[in-house]
Each structure stands twice: as C-alpha cells, then as structure tokens.
Write a protein that holds these residues in place. Structure first.
Motif, mmCIF file in Angstrom:
data_model
loop_
_atom_site.group_PDB
_atom_site.id
_atom_site.type_symbol
_atom_site.label_atom_id
_atom_site.label_comp_id
_atom_site.label_asym_id
_atom_site.label_seq_id
_atom_site.Cartn_x
_atom_site.Cartn_y
_atom_site.Cartn_z
ATOM 1 N N UNK A 216 3.006 -19.238 -1.047
ATOM 2 C CA UNK A 216 2.622 -18.568 -2.296
ATOM 3 C C UNK A 216 1.192 -18.042 -2.197
ATOM 4 N N UNK A 217 0.284 -18.864 -1.649
ATOM 5 C CA UNK A 217 -1.113 -18.460 -1.540
ATOM 6 C C UNK A 217 -1.305 -17.292 -0.577
ATOM 7 N N UNK A 218 -0.370 -17.105 0.353
ATOM 8 C CA UNK A 218 -0.498 -16.024 1.324
ATOM 9 C C UNK A 218 -0.024 -14.681 0.783
ATOM 10 N N UNK A 219 0.542 -14.677 -0.418
ATOM 11 C CA UNK A 219 1.069 -13.451 -1.008
ATOM 12 C C UNK A 219 0.174 -12.989 -2.160
ATOM 13 N N UNK A 220 -0.036 -11.696 -2.253
ATOM 14 C CA UNK A 220 -0.842 -11.118 -3.332
ATOM 15 C C UNK A 220 -0.126 -11.336 -4.665
ATOM 16 N N UNK A 221 -0.716 -12.096 -5.600
ATOM 17 C CA UNK A 221 -0.012 -12.431 -6.851
ATOM 18 C C UNK A 221 0.215 -11.237 -7.772
ATOM 19 N N UNK A 222 -0.459 -10.125 -7.488
ATOM 20 C CA UNK A 222 -0.380 -8.976 -8.389
ATOM 21 C C UNK A 222 0.623 -7.918 -7.942
ATOM 22 N N UNK A 223 1.332 -8.202 -6.862
ATOM 23 C CA UNK A 223 2.261 -7.196 -6.351
ATOM 24 C C UNK A 223 3.678 -7.761 -6.318
ATOM 25 N N UNK A 224 4.693 -6.928 -6.624
ATOM 26 C CA UNK A 224 6.073 -7.405 -6.583
ATOM 27 C C UNK A 224 6.543 -7.592 -5.138
ATOM 28 N N UNK A 225 7.580 -8.371 -5.001
ATOM 29 C CA UNK A 225 8.116 -8.712 -3.685
ATOM 30 C C UNK A 225 8.432 -7.470 -2.859
ATOM 31 N N UNK A 226 9.020 -6.447 -3.478
ATOM 32 C CA UNK A 226 9.416 -5.253 -2.728
ATOM 33 C C UNK A 226 8.221 -4.583 -2.063
ATOM 34 N N UNK A 227 7.033 -4.690 -2.675
ATOM 35 C CA UNK A 227 5.823 -4.114 -2.091
ATOM 36 C C UNK A 227 5.165 -5.069 -1.092
ATOM 37 N N UNK A 228 5.256 -6.361 -1.372
ATOM 38 C CA UNK A 228 4.640 -7.337 -0.475
ATOM 39 C C UNK A 228 5.235 -7.275 0.923
ATOM 40 N N UNK A 229 6.537 -7.065 1.003
ATOM 41 C CA UNK A 229 7.219 -7.078 2.298
ATOM 42 C C UNK A 229 6.734 -5.954 3.196
ATOM 43 N N UNK A 230 6.302 -4.846 2.614
ATOM 44 C CA UNK A 230 5.908 -3.691 3.429
ATOM 45 C C UNK A 230 4.414 -3.400 3.304
ATOM 46 N N UNK A 231 3.612 -4.421 3.008
ATOM 47 C CA UNK A 231 2.163 -4.228 2.928
ATOM 48 C C UNK A 231 1.615 -3.635 4.222
ATOM 49 N N UNK A 232 2.078 -4.164 5.348
ATOM 50 C CA UNK A 232 1.582 -3.676 6.629
ATOM 51 C C UNK A 232 1.932 -2.226 6.873
ATOM 52 N N UNK A 233 3.145 -1.847 6.506
ATOM 53 C CA UNK A 233 3.559 -0.445 6.670
ATOM 54 C C UNK A 233 2.745 0.467 5.755
ATOM 55 N N UNK A 234 2.459 -0.001 4.541
ATOM 56 C CA UNK A 234 1.670 0.808 3.613
ATOM 57 C C UNK A 234 0.263 1.028 4.160
ATOM 58 N N UNK A 235 -0.328 -0.024 4.736
ATOM 59 C CA UNK A 235 -1.665 0.104 5.321
ATOM 60 C C UNK A 235 -1.647 1.077 6.487
ATOM 61 N N UNK A 236 -0.523 1.083 7.227
ATOM 62 C CA UNK A 236 -0.401 1.982 8.370
ATOM 63 C C UNK A 236 -0.083 3.411 7.968
ATOM 64 N N UNK A 237 0.156 3.644 6.664
ATOM 65 C CA UNK A 237 0.399 5.001 6.183
ATOM 66 C C UNK A 237 1.836 5.463 6.293
ATOM 67 N N UNK A 238 2.778 4.520 6.341
ATOM 68 C CA UNK A 238 4.187 4.907 6.433
ATOM 69 C C UNK A 238 4.633 5.607 5.149
ATOM 70 N N UNK A 239 5.526 6.586 5.242
ATOM 71 C CA UNK A 239 6.013 7.293 4.046
ATOM 72 C C UNK A 239 6.684 6.333 3.073
ATOM 73 N N UNK A 240 6.662 6.677 1.795
ATOM 74 C CA UNK A 240 7.213 5.822 0.744
ATOM 75 C C UNK A 240 8.696 5.539 0.974
ATOM 76 N N UNK A 241 9.446 6.546 1.430
ATOM 77 C CA UNK A 241 10.879 6.348 1.666
ATOM 78 C C UNK A 241 11.114 5.319 2.757
ATOM 79 N N UNK A 242 10.323 5.409 3.821
ATOM 80 C CA UNK A 242 10.457 4.445 4.909
ATOM 81 C C UNK A 242 10.122 3.036 4.424
ATOM 82 N N UNK A 243 9.089 2.926 3.597
ATOM 83 C CA UNK A 243 8.713 1.625 3.062
ATOM 84 C C UNK A 243 9.841 1.036 2.220
#
Length: 327
Positions: free
Chosen positions: A107-134
């Motif tokens: 629980x502590x390793x997950x950002x409490x302000x973001x939903x699960x669907x976004x948490x799973x692809x945090x790394x892809x979002x940082x890498x600039x992956x397109x929204x559809x791919x995320x």
C-alpha cells in the motif's frame, strides 16, 4: 556461484547479473558501517535467487545497490553486458526499466491519489507512451495479476486489501517488460493464505514473462518454495550459498541450520523445528573480530574469534563461510 574470490560457474552468456565484492556503507549519527561487506554472487537468466537473513543483515541494501538506489562503496555489478557501477544516471534510468522492484509494503508503495488503472502504467506514462497504449497495457496487466474485474481499475490503494495492492505493484513492475524482478520481502506483510497466492502468482508470471528473480525474505520457509538457489546473509556477510534443495536438506553453516530450526512446524502443538538461537546480533557499527556469528554459534572455537572464515566450496555447488562447516 557466490563467494568472495571464487570462480564463476557460468558463462557470460548464461549470466544476467553478477555481483562481485559488493560493499555498501551506511552513515548514521553513531558512525559509519558496512551494511553490505563484500557480497558476491551470479544470477543465471531465468533463475530465482533467494536472499535470506534476519532484519538488518543487508538483504534489502544489496537489492537497492543492484538498482543503484544506494551508493556502492566498492565492488562491481554487471548486468547483462554492462558494468553498471559508474554508468551515467541517464543510462541507469533506462536500465531500471529492465530491472524492476516490488517492495515489502504494497500500500505504501502506491500513490494514494491515483486509481489502480493509472498506477499500473506509471512507468509507461513517465516514458511518454501514448494514452491508448497505456490503457491497453493497464487492462492487460490487471488481468494478468488477477484483478481483471472492471471495478478494480477505478479503485484507490486505500480501498484494496494488502494482497490486492501487492498484485497491483506486481502488475506495475511487469508493465515495463523487465528482465530482472527484485522482490523485497513482498509477502512478509501479508496473511499466510495470501502469501501462498502471491507466491503462486510470481511462479506463473516468471514462466510467462521469462523473468529472472531476486527474492528477499527473512523466512526460509517462504524462500524454499520459490528459489532455485539460496544466499544466506548475516551482518552484511555471506554465510552460505547453494542449490535451495541442498541447502535445506544439508545446511553447511550453523546460522543456516538455526534459521531452519526457527521455522514453525505445521503441527502447532510441536512448536518449532529446533531450539531457538541464543544471543543477539552484534552491532553493525562494531562488528566482532573473526566470524561475525561466533557469539551465537553453538560450535564456535578459539579460531572463530580471531580469524574471519573465507567462503569455500564445502560440497559441489554449495559454499559456506565457516571454519567448521556442518556435515
């Protein structure tokens, strides 16, 4: 293989990770000490290495040093074809996509302000992956870790159980398609029944994603079910290394024997497998001369107090740092 100054048993092609003479120094108000004091090991592609020992022995520090999250005071780390000790931080960030970590407190390793669907692809979002791919990757990974029901995608960490949160953390790590997965006590905060579920999940995903795993735990019983090889640590040093079946069946180091004896038996009326280990761990700020385990060792002799034991092969493929290895 593992061990100070010993030859590797595998070719470079077989080996994904090599750690040689790793030293990590921690600085505290009471002084500096070697949290890791000369650990060496090889990790073959597709293998799971269990690292075991009591709290404060240097297990997690070793893992963090592999990712260069803790500074390396001495020694070398090779990942694939690269020596990563001194690669620029930009290159290290690229490599960390292939070297993901799962932490003890899900629980502590997950950002409490973001939903699960976004948490799973945090790394892809940082890498600039397109929204559809995320979005596609998020749905796929949640299904992989057993959270494919749509209701989980919009939930927040506070709404998840410990086991569910750890599944999210696993999915987040695998979303970047890593080659090396470092699991830092990933089940110690979970109920026993949930531990088994997470271990089974990791075993399945290891095969499916062709993963190489470093699995850290203080419980030898947990490590036995998942590891090919086991590395036992005590006060920053390696005590024993070998095939997990051999180490469990015929431990060579008295500390390994003591850890096995401390595992609870399945029959609660029978308590533990053996007698409790006497004494306390010495302070890492002032480690004892000779063998660091000597004050708690039931077979210690005079030499143990003056001469540090070297790592040597006591049986084919099994190594121990002990003057008087067990038969």
């Amino acid at each position: 293989m593992a061990g100070s100054g010993s030859a590797h048993l595998r070719s470079d092609e077989e080996t994904l990770l090599t750690v040689e003479g790793l030293v990590v120094v921690h600085h505290t108000g009471g002084g500096s000490f070697k949290a890791v004091a000369g650990i060496s090991f090889d990790l073959a592609r597709g293998e799971t290495l269990g690292i075991v020992g009591e709290s404060g022995c240097g297990k997690s520090t070793t893992a963090r040093a592999v990712l260069r999250l803790d500074p390396i005071a001495a020694g070398r780390i090779r990942y694939g074809e690269e020596q990563i000790n001194h690669v620029p931080e930009k290159r290290m960030r690229e490599l960390r996509r292939e070297m993901q970590m799962i932490f003890q407190d899900p629980v502590a390793s997950l950002n409490p302000r973001r939903p699960v669907k976004d948490l799973v692809v945090e790394g892809l979002a940082i890498a600039g992956a397109p929204a559809k791919q995320q979005a596609e990757k998020s749905a796929a990974m949640l299904a992989e870790v057993g959270l494919g029901n749509d209701r989980f995608a919009g939930m927040y960490p506070r709404q998840l159980s410990g086991g569910q949160a750890q599944r999210v953390a696993i999915g987040r790590a695998l979303a970047l398609d890593p080659r090396l997965l470092i699991c830092d006590e990933p089940v110690s905060a979970l109920d026993v029944s949930v531990q088994a579920q997470i271990l089974n999940l990791l075993e399945r995903l290891k095969k499916e994603f062709d993963l190489t795993i470093v699995f850290i735990a203080h419980d030898l019983g947990v490590v036995r079910t998942i590891s090919d090889n086991v590395l036992v640590m005590y006060l920053g040093k390696m005590c024993e290394f070998g095939d997990s079946v051999e180490v469990y069946d015929k431990p060579a180091h008295p500390y390994t024997r003591a850890l096995l004896d401390s595992v609870p038996l399945t029959d609660p009326d029978k308590g533990f497998a053996g007698p409790a280990l006497a004494g306390d761990i010495a302070s890492p700020l002032r480690p004892p001369e000779g063998c660091r385990f000597k004050s708690r060792c039931p077979i210690a002799q005079n030499i143990c107090g003056v001469e540090e034991p070297t790592v040597r092969e006591v049986r084919p493929g099994q190594y121990a740092a002990c003057h008087f290895p067990l038969n």
